[in-house]
Design a protein around this motif. Structure first.
Motif: not given
Length: 79
Positions: A72-74, A60, A77-78, A53-56
């Motif tokens: 790109r995210t879990c 994924i 965070h989608a 995930c690009e956030v946390c």
């Protein structure tokens, strides 16, 4: 070769032509974006960051990547 009018205003099928053109443009834009997303996923794969995930930074889930390989995210965070 079929002749078609480019003057939608005076063509009895003008509205249909305009709708078809709009739909085609939307499909093309979607396909172009999908190619950009695929290129970005390939780049992440080469960098070793694919599937994170690009956030946390968490992994994924595989099921999400199977459905959406360009994710790109879990799920949390989608957008």
């Amino acid at each position: 070769m079929e002749l078609t009018s480019t003057d939608d205003e005076h063509d009895p099928e003008g509205q249909t032509t305009a709708v078809d053109r709009s739909r085609t443009e939307a499909l093309l834009a979607s396909a172009e974006q999908h190619l950009v997303d695929l290129d970005a996923a390939e780049q992440r794969l080469e960098e070793g960051t694919y599937g994170r995930c690009e956030v946390c930074g968490r992994e994924i889930p595989r099921a999400r990547l199977e459905v959406r390989p360009t994710a790109r995210t879990c799920v949390d965070h989608a957008a």
